[in-house]
Design a protein around this motif. Structure first.
Motif, PDB file in Angstrom:
ATOM      1  N   MET A  62      -9.218   0.915 -10.266  1.00  0.00           N
ATOM      2  CA  MET A  62      -8.660   1.086 -11.601  1.00  0.00           C
ATOM      3  C   MET A  62      -7.244   0.536 -11.612  1.00  0.00           C
ATOM      4  N   GLN A  63      -6.914  -0.224 -12.644  1.00  0.00           N
ATOM      5  CA  GLN A  63      -5.540  -0.718 -12.748  1.00  0.00           C
ATOM      6  C   GLN A  63      -4.693   0.271 -13.532  1.00  0.00           C
ATOM      7  N   GLN A  64      -3.516   0.557 -12.983  1.00  0.00           N
ATOM      8  CA  GLN A  64      -2.556   1.372 -13.714  1.00  0.00           C
ATOM      9  C   GLN A  64      -2.017   0.552 -14.885  1.00  0.00           C
ATOM     10  N   ASP A  68       0.840  -1.197   0.000  1.00  0.00           N
ATOM     11  CA  ASP A  68       0.000   0.000   0.000  1.00  0.00           C
ATOM     12  C   ASP A  68       0.872   1.243   0.000  1.00  0.00           C
ATOM     13  N   GLU A  69       0.622   2.139  -0.941  1.00  0.00           N
ATOM     14  CA  GLU A  69       1.407   3.364  -1.093  1.00  0.00           C
ATOM     15  C   GLU A  69       0.619   4.623  -0.740  1.00  0.00           C
ATOM     16  N   GLY A  70      -0.535   4.448  -0.086  1.00  0.00           N
ATOM     17  CA  GLY A  70      -1.270   5.607   0.399  1.00  0.00           C
ATOM     18  C   GLY A  70      -1.939   6.413  -0.691  1.00  0.00           C
ATOM     19  N   ALA A  71      -2.047   7.731  -0.431  1.00  0.00           N
ATOM     20  CA  ALA A  71      -2.787   8.617  -1.327  1.00  0.00           C
ATOM     21  C   ALA A  71      -2.123   8.799  -2.679  1.00  0.00           C
ATOM     22  N   ALA A  72      -0.888   8.344  -2.833  1.00  0.00           N
ATOM     23  CA  ALA A  72      -0.235   8.401  -4.141  1.00  0.00           C
ATOM     24  C   ALA A  72      -0.987   7.576  -5.173  1.00  0.00           C
ATOM     25  N   ASN A  73      -1.812   6.636  -4.719  1.00  0.00           N
ATOM     26  CA  ASN A  73      -2.606   5.807  -5.620  1.00  0.00           C
ATOM     27  C   ASN A  73      -4.100   5.914  -5.314  1.00  0.00           C
ATOM     28  N   VAL A  87      -6.247   3.123  -7.298  1.00  0.00           N
ATOM     29  CA  VAL A  87      -5.477   2.671  -8.454  1.00  0.00           C
ATOM     30  C   VAL A  87      -4.410   1.676  -7.993  1.00  0.00           C
ATOM     31  N   TYR A  88      -4.356   0.536  -8.639  1.00  0.00           N
ATOM     32  CA  TYR A  88      -3.426  -0.519  -8.244  1.00  0.00           C
ATOM     33  C   TYR A  88      -2.572  -0.930  -9.436  1.00  0.00           C
ATOM     34  N   GLY A  89      -1.443  -1.572  -9.138  1.00  0.00           N
ATOM     35  CA  GLY A  89      -0.539  -1.998 -10.191  1.00  0.00           C
ATOM     36  C   GLY A  89      -0.650  -3.459 -10.554  1.00  0.00           C
TER      37      GLY A  89
END
Length: 446
Positions: free
Chosen positions: A237-239, A173-178, A195-197
């Motif tokens: 949403m997927q990046q 988890d990268e927080g609000a960056a995604n 948004v996830y990778g």
């Protein structure tokens, strides 16, 4: 009731350095081992905060991490005095030593995911610190981040705090960056975009092959559950995996949103049209602006180099939106041309303000990385620790504090100097008293 979005920027710490530890972050790798200026970086950040406050924006401050992380070095087997620990780590495990001297807390968008009270089942503002598991040096941060957030948003009547997700890459988890929230008004129910990778539990799904996908689908789902969000107000949403492999390590490097505007590069997402349709359906019949930047207008490489999408979009007191951009955008022919045209189009964005944040840019973070967005009602804003909200008095205090404690220049070799550790702890102890956030650092809690 008046509702506002408050930007909480992270103060740059006194040990700000360029160790180049973030594989997948092109700017960070390109500037590895260059000399940094902690004082200049901190003053640049404070200057941006004060400028936004002067524009009429509500602006807050979050404290940095303590570095070097002596506590972690001791967990890893180094012993003796603090000076002994630093010396032994630097000599016997230099890579580990560098990692324990590095932090990403100046990029506060990485700090946590925040859901406003209008979206949550219990009507509170919810905070979950990011676990940042993809990089060891960043995974050291969540516990202290959680304490800093609790010291800033302490009123349990209005604020709910969660422990970070499990320390495992399945829940990276990268927080609000995604995370982006779209809404008509900050105080009204909105649509939260996660948004996830990659999918952690389904290896058959698309994923990048060169650089890591730091955010997982499963982490996004877990945070939505923790925050009590309705399925009708969430979009996953997927990046685009191909864009991650071009150095777009977070979604906020390729897309940014504010209220009824989603500003994105055409290569940002996977299955773009279907997901934009889902956003519109959940947003309802209210006007929603999808602003797509074509590859022809701005290449992905130029977007990453200038951080066109790592800009802040803010709503000014007069209702117009403005972009807060790094000077690198102004210096780029294609990006500056695009932004000059953008403000003439039929969208809410009418102005661009450029800021010099080069100390941050060189380590891979633009204006949007420097802030955590927190939408608050008037009552909730009144419940925030007032000592953390930017005004002329706090700006003067923090500027004096930086000038008193920070070094003009710092090299990687300086990180093993025990004097730097003493300087840093002295500064941070004083900072917690200025902000009145309590004893958030390990050295204060022994």
């Amino acid at each position: 009731m008046k509702n506002r979005e408050v930007n909480f920027d992270g103060l740059v710490g006194p040990t700000h350095n360029y160790a180049g530890l973030s594989f997948g972050n092109v700017a960070s790798l390109n500037n590895a081992n260059a000399k940094s200026s902690p004082k200049q970086a901190a003053l640049q950040g404070l200057g941006k905060m004060k400028a936004l406050a002067d524009m009429g924006m509500a602006q807050g401050v979050l404290a940095p991490q303590e570095r070097p992380d002596i506590h972690m070095l001791r967990r890893l087997g180094f012993s003796g005095s603090d000076a002994d620990v630093l010396k032994a780590a630097a000599e016997k495990a230099p890579e580990v030593h560098l990692a324990c001297c590095s932090a990403s807390s100046m990029w506060t968008a990485n700090a946590a995911t925040v859901s406003p009270s209008a979206d949550t089942a219990d009507g509170k503002v919810h905070f979950t610190p990011a676990n940042l598991t993809n990089k060891f040096h960043r995974s050291l941060e969540p516990e202290v981040t959680g304490r800093i957030l609790q010291g800033t948003f302490s009123d349990s009547k209005h604020f709910a705090h969660h422990k970070h997700l499990p320390d495992n890459e399945h829940f990276g988890d990268e927080g609000a960056a995604n995370h982006t929230r779209l809404c008509h008004d900050y105080g009204q129910e909105g649509v939260e975009l996660f948004v996830y990778g990659r999918h952690a539990f389904d290896q058959s799904k698309p994923a990048p092959t060169k650089y890591p996908a730091r955010q997982t689908f499963e982490a996004c789902q877990a945070i939505a559950r923790l925050h009590g969000l309705s399925d009708e107000n969430v979009v996953y949403m997927q990046q685009n995996p191909a864009v991650i492999d071009q150095g777009v390590f977070h979604n906020d490097v390729i897309s940014v949103g504010n209220q009824n505007v989603l500003f994105y590069h055409e290569q940002a997402f996977f299955d773009t049209e279907a997901k934009l349709q889902e956003i519109q359906e959940k947003f309802g019949d209210r006007l929603l602006h999808f602003i797509k930047v074509s590859t022809e207008a701005v290449s992905v490489q130029e977007a990453v180099r200038t951080y066109l999408f790592n800009t802040q979009i803010i709503t000014l007191p007069n209702g117009e939106m403005a972009i807060i951009a790094p000077t690198e955008c102004e210096e780029s022919e294609s990006v500056s041309r695009y932004l000059s045209e953008l403000v003439t189009l039929d969208t809410p964005i009418k102005k661009v303000h450029y800021f010099d944040v080069k100390q941050s840019m060189r380590n891979g973070g633009g204006p949007a990385c420097l802030r955590l967005r927190v939408a608050l009602t008037e009552q909730e804003l009144d419940a925030v620790n007032p000592n953390t909200l930017m005004n002329d008095t706090l700006y003067a205090k923090l500027t004096n504090w930086v000038n008193k404690h920070y070094r003009e220049e710092l090299s990687v070799a300086d990180l093993s100097d025990p004097t730097l550790l003493i300087e840093s702890r002295t500064a941070l102890d004083e900072l917690t008293q200025i902000l009145k956030i309590g004893s958030v650092y390990p050295f204060q809690r022994v």
